[in-house]
Design a protein around this motif. Structure first.
Motif, PDB file in Angstrom:
ATOM      1  N   GLY A   1       0.848  -1.187   0.000  1.00 24.80           N
ATOM      2  CA  GLY A   1       0.000   0.000   0.000  1.00 24.80           C
ATOM      3  C   GLY A   1       0.878   1.230   0.000  1.00 24.80           C
ATOM      4  N   ALA A   2       0.257   2.397   0.080  1.00 22.46           N
ATOM      5  CA  ALA A   2       1.031   3.635  -0.031  1.00 22.46           C
ATOM      6  C   ALA A   2       0.383   4.750   0.760  1.00 22.46           C
ATOM      7  CB  ALA A   2       1.161   4.041  -1.494  1.00 22.46           C
ATOM      8  N   THR A   3       1.220   5.689   1.187  1.00 22.52           N
ATOM      9  CA  THR A   3       0.789   6.979   1.704  1.00 22.52           C
ATOM     10  C   THR A   3       1.089   8.002   0.607  1.00 22.52           C
ATOM     11  OG1 THR A   3       2.920   7.672   2.617  1.00 22.52           O
ATOM     12  CG2 THR A   3       1.578   6.191   3.976  1.00 22.52           C
ATOM     13  N   PRO A   4       0.712   9.266   0.775  1.00 21.29           N
ATOM     14  CA  PRO A   4       1.084  10.263  -0.233  1.00 21.29           C
ATOM     15  C   PRO A   4       2.588  10.431  -0.386  1.00 21.29           C
ATOM     16  CG  PRO A   4      -0.731  11.078   1.102  1.00 21.29           C
ATOM     17  CD  PRO A   4      -0.245   9.819   1.763  1.00 21.29           C
ATOM     18  N   MET A   5       3.365  10.000   0.606  1.00 22.05           N
ATOM     19  CA  MET A   5       4.806  10.189   0.578  1.00 22.05           C
ATOM     20  C   MET A   5       5.559   8.996   0.024  1.00 22.05           C
ATOM     21  SD  MET A   5       5.509  11.985   4.275  1.00 22.05           S
ATOM     22  CE  MET A   5       4.954  10.501   5.135  1.00 22.05           C
ATOM     23  N   GLN A   6       5.104   7.782   0.360  1.00 18.34           N
ATOM     24  CA  GLN A   6       5.874   6.579   0.073  1.00 18.34           C
ATOM     25  C   GLN A   6       4.951   5.412  -0.223  1.00 18.34           C
ATOM     26  OE1 GLN A   6       7.469   6.929   4.025  1.00 18.34           O
ATOM     27  NE2 GLN A   6       9.566   6.781   3.271  1.00 18.34           N
ATOM     28  N   ALA A   7       5.511   4.440  -0.941  1.00 12.37           N
ATOM     29  CA  ALA A   7       4.855   3.154  -1.098  1.00 12.37           C
ATOM     30  C   ALA A   7       5.637   2.131  -0.284  1.00 12.37           C
ATOM     31  CB  ALA A   7       4.817   2.752  -2.571  1.00 12.37           C
ATOM     32  N   PHE A   8       4.958   1.076   0.157  1.00 16.57           N
ATOM     33  CA  PHE A   8       5.591   0.079   1.010  1.00 16.57           C
ATOM     34  C   PHE A   8       5.434  -1.311   0.409  1.00 16.57           C
ATOM     35  CE2 PHE A   8       4.662   3.701   3.639  1.00 16.57           C
ATOM     36  CZ  PHE A   8       5.851   3.879   4.327  1.00 16.57           C
ATOM     37  N   PHE A   9       6.517  -2.089   0.535  1.00 21.01           N
ATOM     38  CA  PHE A   9       6.570  -3.407  -0.082  1.00 21.01           C
ATOM     39  C   PHE A   9       7.127  -4.425   0.906  1.00 21.01           C
ATOM     40  CE2 PHE A   9       6.608  -0.370  -3.432  1.00 21.01           C
ATOM     41  CZ  PHE A   9       6.047  -0.963  -4.560  1.00 21.01           C
ATOM     42  N   ARG A  10       6.489  -5.596   0.955  1.00 22.71           N
ATOM     43  CA  ARG A  10       7.075  -6.707   1.678  1.00 22.71           C
ATOM     44  C   ARG A  10       8.097  -7.358   0.754  1.00 22.71           C
ATOM     45  NH1 ARG A  10       2.837  -9.631   2.289  1.00 22.71           N
ATOM     46  NH2 ARG A  10       2.282  -9.043   4.428  1.00 22.71           N
ATOM     47  N   THR A  11       9.274  -7.674   1.269  1.00 20.73           N
ATOM     48  CA  THR A  11      10.324  -8.281   0.460  1.00 20.73           C
ATOM     49  C   THR A  11      10.703  -9.647   1.024  1.00 20.73           C
ATOM     50  OG1 THR A  11      11.977  -7.043   1.737  1.00 20.73           O
ATOM     51  CG2 THR A  11      11.284  -6.102  -0.361  1.00 20.73           C
ATOM     52  N   GLU A  12      11.201 -10.517   0.151  1.00 20.68           N
ATOM     53  CA  GLU A  12      11.530 -11.875   0.581  1.00 20.68           C
ATOM     54  C   GLU A  12      12.690 -11.896   1.573  1.00 20.68           C
ATOM     55  OE1 GLU A  12      14.249 -13.062  -3.328  1.00 20.68           O
ATOM     56  OE2 GLU A  12      12.823 -14.457  -2.476  1.00 20.68           O
ATOM     57  N   ARG A  13      13.516 -10.871   1.552  1.00 20.71           N
ATOM     58  CA  ARG A  13      14.542 -10.679   2.576  1.00 20.71           C
ATOM     59  C   ARG A  13      14.775  -9.175   2.697  1.00 20.71           C
ATOM     60  NH1 ARG A  13      19.340 -10.266  -0.671  1.00 20.71           N
ATOM     61  NH2 ARG A  13      19.058 -11.319  -2.680  1.00 20.71           N
ATOM     62  N   THR A  14      15.201  -8.750   3.854  1.00 21.47           N
ATOM     63  CA  THR A  14      15.403  -7.325   4.092  1.00 21.47           C
ATOM     64  C   THR A  14      16.479  -6.780   3.153  1.00 21.47           C
ATOM     65  OG1 THR A  14      14.821  -7.617   6.414  1.00 21.47           O
ATOM     66  CG2 THR A  14      15.960  -5.587   5.822  1.00 21.47           C
ATOM     67  N   LEU A  15      16.207  -5.648   2.557  1.00 18.47           N
ATOM     68  CA  LEU A  15      17.167  -5.043   1.643  1.00 18.47           C
ATOM     69  C   LEU A  15      18.459  -4.712   2.385  1.00 18.47           C
ATOM     70  CD1 LEU A  15      14.916  -2.624  -0.446  1.00 18.47           C
ATOM     71  CD2 LEU A  15      15.418  -5.044  -0.819  1.00 18.47           C
ATOM     72  N   VAL A  16      19.571  -4.974   1.735  1.00 14.32           N
ATOM     73  CA  VAL A  16      20.868  -4.770   2.371  1.00 14.32           C
ATOM     74  C   VAL A  16      21.448  -3.423   1.973  1.00 14.32           C
ATOM     75  CG1 VAL A  16      21.344  -7.230   2.482  1.00 14.32           C
ATOM     76  CG2 VAL A  16      22.100  -5.915   0.490  1.00 14.32           C
ATOM     77  N   MET A  17      22.529  -3.065   2.638  1.00 12.55           N
ATOM     78  CA  MET A  17      23.206  -1.807   2.392  1.00 12.55           C
ATOM     79  C   MET A  17      23.755  -1.775   0.966  1.00 12.55           C
ATOM     80  SD  MET A  17      25.020  -1.696   6.124  1.00 12.55           S
ATOM     81  CE  MET A  17      25.227  -3.479   6.106  1.00 12.55           C
ATOM     82  N   GLY A  18      23.522  -0.657   0.299  1.00 13.41           N
ATOM     83  CA  GLY A  18      23.930  -0.509  -1.083  1.00 13.41           C
ATOM     84  C   GLY A  18      22.771  -0.539  -2.054  1.00 13.41           C
ATOM     85  N   MET A  19      21.583  -0.987  -1.615  1.00 10.21           N
ATOM     86  CA  MET A  19      20.415  -1.058  -2.500  1.00 10.21           C
ATOM     87  C   MET A  19      19.739   0.293  -2.663  1.00 10.21           C
ATOM     88  SD  MET A  19      19.996  -4.236  -3.566  1.00 10.21           S
ATOM     89  CE  MET A  19      18.264  -4.536  -3.921  1.00 10.21           C
ATOM     90  N   CYS A  20      20.043   1.222  -1.778  1.00  8.31           N
ATOM     91  CA  CYS A  20      19.373   2.516  -1.793  1.00  8.31           C
ATOM     92  C   CYS A  20      19.561   3.202  -3.147  1.00  8.31           C
ATOM     93  CB  CYS A  20      19.949   3.387  -0.690  1.00  8.31           C
ATOM     94  SG  CYS A  20      18.789   4.548  -0.001  1.00  8.31           S
ATOM     95  N   GLY A  21      18.484   3.756  -3.700  1.00  5.56           N
ATOM     96  CA  GLY A  21      18.542   4.452  -4.981  1.00  5.56           C
ATOM     97  C   GLY A  21      18.302   3.563  -6.174  1.00  5.56           C
ATOM     98  N   GLY A  22      18.242   2.244  -5.962  1.00  4.47           N
ATOM     99  CA  GLY A  22      18.025   1.332  -7.072  1.00  4.47           C
ATOM    100  C   GLY A  22      16.584   1.346  -7.555  1.00  4.47           C
ATOM    101  N   PRO A  23      16.344   0.890  -8.789  1.00  2.35           N
ATOM    102  CA  PRO A  23      14.993   0.867  -9.341  1.00  2.35           C
ATOM    103  C   PRO A  23      14.181  -0.306  -8.824  1.00  2.35           C
ATOM    104  CG  PRO A  23      16.523  -0.050 -10.922  1.00  2.35           C
ATOM    105  CD  PRO A  23      17.359   0.412  -9.744  1.00  2.35           C
ATOM    106  N   VAL A  24      12.870  -0.143  -8.871  1.00  2.48           N
ATOM    107  CA  VAL A  24      11.932  -1.214  -8.560  1.00  2.48           C
ATOM    108  C   VAL A  24      11.157  -1.502  -9.841  1.00  2.48           C
ATOM    109  CG1 VAL A  24      10.057  -1.978  -7.056  1.00  2.48           C
ATOM    110  CG2 VAL A  24      11.744  -0.333  -6.205  1.00  2.48           C
ATOM    111  N   TYR A  25      11.241  -2.731 -10.325  1.00  2.00           N
ATOM    112  CA  TYR A  25      10.628  -3.091 -11.600  1.00  2.00           C
ATOM    113  C   TYR A  25       9.402  -3.963 -11.390  1.00  2.00           C
ATOM    114  CZ  TYR A  25      14.810  -1.429 -14.023  1.00  2.00           C
ATOM    115  OH  TYR A  25      15.829  -0.646 -14.510  1.00  2.00           O
ATOM    116  N   ASP A  26       8.388  -3.736 -12.243  1.00  2.00           N
ATOM    117  CA  ASP A  26       7.216  -4.606 -12.204  1.00  2.00           C
ATOM    118  C   ASP A  26       7.481  -5.855 -13.045  1.00  2.00           C
ATOM    119  OD1 ASP A  26       6.835  -3.911 -14.885  1.00  2.00           O
ATOM    120  OD2 ASP A  26       5.110  -2.611 -14.494  1.00  2.00           O
ATOM    121  N   ALA A  27       6.494  -6.723 -13.142  1.00  2.00           N
ATOM    122  CA  ALA A  27       6.668  -7.991 -13.831  1.00  2.00           C
ATOM    123  C   ALA A  27       6.893  -7.820 -15.326  1.00  2.00           C
ATOM    124  CB  ALA A  27       5.453  -8.888 -13.587  1.00  2.00           C
TER     125      ALA A  27
END
Length: 327
Positions: free
Chosen positions: A253-279
């Motif tokens: 779901g999302a707020t006006p500021m951000q969207a939130f996603f459950r991930t199969e494992r917690t994102l690690v350091m260095g992922m910040c700024g990367g793209p999120v792609y749909d199917a």
């Protein structure tokens, strides 16, 4: 990426109330610093802060990825590194400041607004603001613990797009970007450009890293996505490299500021700024941070994303010359 979105299990509802929503920005701020690295050598005292960088013992395995998959991931996301110099303090050779992920995106203007050659808009390089200019984010890096960092200004920093070998992280290409940086007014996102789009794309094409993302509408709840970026590996005290990584996720779901996603494992350091792609391989946002365990229980460990609508509107402002906060 589109063939590997096979994770999601469980369909819990978002489960947070209005009070939780008002606290999300505060909670996610404290987690953003865990997705990028700020490091200094030879300034006041030797400093290495835990703002990113996964230890080799935890990160050297490539999550079972095969060669072709790693190549595909690497093609869809770039390494972004910022370096600093302070000539009046004797630091004249660029030193690593911060390192994480970024990607290319291009906005296509309406047909009636294209020039006579039919060329599309500029190629934008999207990255995290706190990776490019961390000293602009005192909530992430307090002055009392990062005093040296707040001695820096934009004039001290240069940002580079880097291409690294998918398995070893060895540096293959380093392309310095133009100094002008656009920072979003309220979100942790920055946009940079090359001196020449053609020169940048030509350099990246030699390594098959010239993928330009297409923005799509933000993911609806239940949609499956792939987070693409880089994990940071530490090779001794001074060396730090990046290797591609991908984590499957599901939109909550999302707020006006951000969207939130459950991930199969917690994102690690260095992922910040990367793209999120749909199917379908289209970009639905950029990774901003993670919600820490102290946040709303339903969102603890989830990824916070800047949606494509916010990102697209920001790029439109830049192309129209309206974005006011640039350096």
């Amino acid at each position: 990426v589109r063939n590997r979105l096979d994770f999601i299990s469980g369909k819990d509802s978002l489960g947070f109330n209005a009070k939780d929503i008002t606290m999300l920005a505060q909670y996610t701020q404290s987690a953003f610093r865990a997705l990028a690295r700020v490091t200094s050598r030879g300034m006041i005292t030797k400093t290495r802060r835990a703002c990113g960088g996964a230890r080799r013992s935890a990160s050297s395995q490539q999550a079972g990825e095969s060669g072709p998959v790693l190549e595909e991931l690497a093609a869809r996301c770039l390494c972004i590194s910022s370096y600093f110099t302070v000539p009046d303090q004797g630091i004249t050779t660029p030193e690593l400041l911060s390192r994480a992920s970024g990607f290319l995106v291009r906005r296509s203007p309406p047909a009636g607004q294209r020039d006579a050659t039919g060329r599309q808009g500029r190629v934008h390089i999207v990255a995290s603001g706190h990776v490019i200019h961390p000293f602009r984010y005192p909530n992430y890096y307090p002055r009392e613990t990062h005093e040296w960092l707040h001695c820096l200004r934009e004039r001290n920093v240069e940002t580079r797009v880097e291409v690294r070998a998918p398995r070893t992280g060895a540096l293959l290409l380093s392309h310095t970007l133009a100094a002008e940086t656009f920072h979003h007014r309220t979100r942790d996102i920055a946009v940079l450009h090359a001196g020449s789009d053609d020169a940048l794309l030509a350099a990246l094409r030699e390594w098959s890293r010239h993928h330009v993302a297409e923005l799509a509408p933000s993911a609806r709840p239940g949609a499956r996505v792939g987070f693409v970026g880089h994990r940071l590996l530490e090779h001794g005290d001074e060396e730090q490299v990046q290797v591609p990584d991908e984590v499957a996720g599901e939109a909550l779901g999302a707020t006006p500021m951000q969207a939130f996603f459950r991930t199969e494992r917690t994102l690690v350091m260095g992922m910040c700024g990367g793209p999120v792609y749909d199917a379908d391989g289209r970009c639905v946002g950029a990774t901003e941070g993670i919600v820490p365990d102290t946040g709303p229980k339903a969102l603890a460990g989830c990824a916070a994303v800047i949606g494509s609508e916010i990102l697209g509107a920001f790029l439109d402002e830049i192309e129209a010359g309206l974005a006011p906060d640039k350096r």
